[in-house]
Scaffold this motif. Sequence first.
Motif, PDB file in Angstrom:
ATOM      1  N   LEU A   1       0.829  -1.213   0.000  1.00 45.02           N
ATOM      2  CA  LEU A   1       0.000   0.000   0.000  1.00 45.02           C
ATOM      3  C   LEU A   1       0.858   1.256   0.000  1.00 45.02           C
ATOM      4  O   LEU A   1       0.366   2.349  -0.213  1.00 45.02           O
ATOM      5  N   ASP A   2       2.150   1.074   0.292  1.00 46.51           N
ATOM      6  CA  ASP A   2       3.043   2.222   0.385  1.00 46.51           C
ATOM      7  C   ASP A   2       4.406   1.811  -0.182  1.00 46.51           C
ATOM      8  O   ASP A   2       4.754   0.631  -0.150  1.00 46.51           O
ATOM      9  N   THR A   3       5.144   2.774  -0.701  1.00 45.81           N
ATOM     10  CA  THR A   3       6.493   2.482  -1.189  1.00 45.81           C
ATOM     11  C   THR A   3       7.466   2.512  -0.022  1.00 45.81           C
ATOM     12  O   THR A   3       7.154   3.059   1.034  1.00 45.81           O
ATOM     13  N   PHE A   4       8.641   1.904  -0.200  1.00 43.43           N
ATOM     14  CA  PHE A   4       9.655   1.950   0.854  1.00 43.43           C
ATOM     15  C   PHE A   4      10.939   2.548   0.314  1.00 43.43           C
ATOM     16  O   PHE A   4      11.103   2.696  -0.905  1.00 43.43           O
ATOM     17  N   SER A   5      11.826   2.960   1.226  1.00 42.63           N
ATOM     18  CA  SER A   5      13.037   3.681   0.814  1.00 42.63           C
ATOM     19  C   SER A   5      14.145   2.727   0.418  1.00 42.63           C
ATOM     20  O   SER A   5      14.871   2.969  -0.536  1.00 42.63           O
ATOM     21  N   SER A   6      14.314   1.616   1.175  1.00 40.69           N
ATOM     22  CA  SER A   6      15.324   0.619   0.811  1.00 40.69           C
ATOM     23  C   SER A   6      14.962  -0.710   1.433  1.00 40.69           C
ATOM     24  O   SER A   6      14.061  -0.799   2.255  1.00 40.69           O
ATOM     25  N   GLY A   7      15.690  -1.741   1.023  1.00 42.98           N
ATOM     26  CA  GLY A   7      15.378  -3.086   1.474  1.00 42.98           C
ATOM     27  C   GLY A   7      14.434  -3.757   0.494  1.00 42.98           C
ATOM     28  O   GLY A   7      14.224  -3.254  -0.617  1.00 42.98           O
ATOM     29  N   SER A   8      13.874  -4.887   0.901  1.00 43.23           N
ATOM     30  CA  SER A   8      12.980  -5.600  -0.013  1.00 43.23           C
ATOM     31  C   SER A   8      11.802  -6.216   0.723  1.00 43.23           C
ATOM     32  O   SER A   8      11.850  -6.457   1.933  1.00 43.23           O
ATOM     33  N   VAL A   9      10.736  -6.428  -0.022  1.00 43.60           N
ATOM     34  CA  VAL A   9       9.528  -7.071   0.499  1.00 43.60           C
ATOM     35  C   VAL A   9       9.094  -8.136  -0.492  1.00 43.60           C
ATOM     36  O   VAL A   9       9.069  -7.887  -1.699  1.00 43.60           O
ATOM     37  N   ARG A  10       8.783  -9.294   0.025  1.00 41.93           N
ATOM     38  CA  ARG A  10       8.271 -10.377  -0.814  1.00 41.93           C
ATOM     39  C   ARG A  10       6.913 -10.814  -0.315  1.00 41.93           C
ATOM     40  O   ARG A  10       6.714 -10.998   0.881  1.00 41.93           O
ATOM     41  N   ILE A  11       5.964 -10.959  -1.234  1.00 41.41           N
ATOM     42  CA  ILE A  11       4.694 -11.620  -0.918  1.00 41.41           C
ATOM     43  C   ILE A  11       4.753 -12.942  -1.675  1.00 41.41           C
ATOM     44  O   ILE A  11       4.822 -12.940  -2.907  1.00 41.41           O
ATOM     45  N   GLY A  12       4.773 -14.051  -0.946  1.00 38.23           N
ATOM     46  CA  GLY A  12       5.006 -15.335  -1.602  1.00 38.23           C
ATOM     47  C   GLY A  12       6.353 -15.276  -2.308  1.00 38.23           C
ATOM     48  O   GLY A  12       7.366 -14.949  -1.687  1.00 38.23           O
TER      49      GLY A  12
END
Length: 256
Positions: free
Chosen positions: A67-78
């Motif tokens: 729902l929101d962007t991030f500045s750094s790092g990573s996100v995984r859904i599945g």
Amino acid sequence: MTTTPLAHRATTAAARATDLSKVYGQGETQVVALDRVSVDFRQSEFTAIMGPSGSGKSTLMHCVAGLDTFSSGSVRIGETELGTLKDKQLTQLRRDKIGFIFQAFNLLPTLTALENITLPMDIAGRKADQQWLQTVIDMVGLRDRLSHRPTQLSGGQQQRVAVARALASRPEIIFGDEPTGNLDSRSGAEVLGFLRNSVRELGQTVVMVTHDPVAASYADRVIFLADGRIVNEMLHPTADGVLDQMKAFDAKGRTS
Ligand SMILES: Nc1ncnc2c1ncn2[C@@H]1O[C@H](COP(=O)(O)OP(=O)(O)O)[C@@H](O)[C@H]1O
Ligand SMILES: [Mg+2]
């Protein structure tokens, strides 16, 4: 109640954040809302996110839920890295893989309860799995309220519609931001019971932001945020255990 270090365990993650940071603003007005957060939300597990106001709970949820962007790092859904997706793909992923429950119910007033429940699937042009839909409707006890509109329902009933809406498409993961924040304690307990049952009986994965130790005690695991970082994790939480932990953080905050 058990407190363990934040070791990654050997079960599949429905969602995973790695070194996730989110910075708002620039220069003197800069706020680091998330500071290199790494966390797994494992399949068929109910996680509560707790922490003082402003600790980054909503930001974490919003970033992991796309729902929101991030500045750094990573996100995984599945298996999907959110950082690689274009806006349209992100919208699609949210629609297809994620269920949301908000504090303010967010139902459409002109639609009946049933129409609200199936709306995300209708928008996606997907046919509801009727058997599953009936299971969900019975689980949240809405069978005799399906043709009512939101204004004809109590707050607790409206949130049950929102729970059913989130469950109906069998999403990979359901996110709730203070889903019991607007409910009296009895309706809140009902909604929390449904979320817990959806995890235990239906294998759903649920992540819920809350500031209420009683709500958190329905979860399998609580992660505690302070100043944008995960500072502790508790398995099989009790309301008293969570409350003690929060008091300990408060005391530490006052002396440091
Ligand atoms: N849109 C925004 N612009 C600037 N700062 C923000 C914004 N949203 C949140 N913040 C700041 O980020 C921090 C974390 O906020 P939030 O995630 O809403 O905390 P919580 O949900 O735990 O109360 C707070 O310091 C908050 O003031
Ligand atoms: Mg919040």
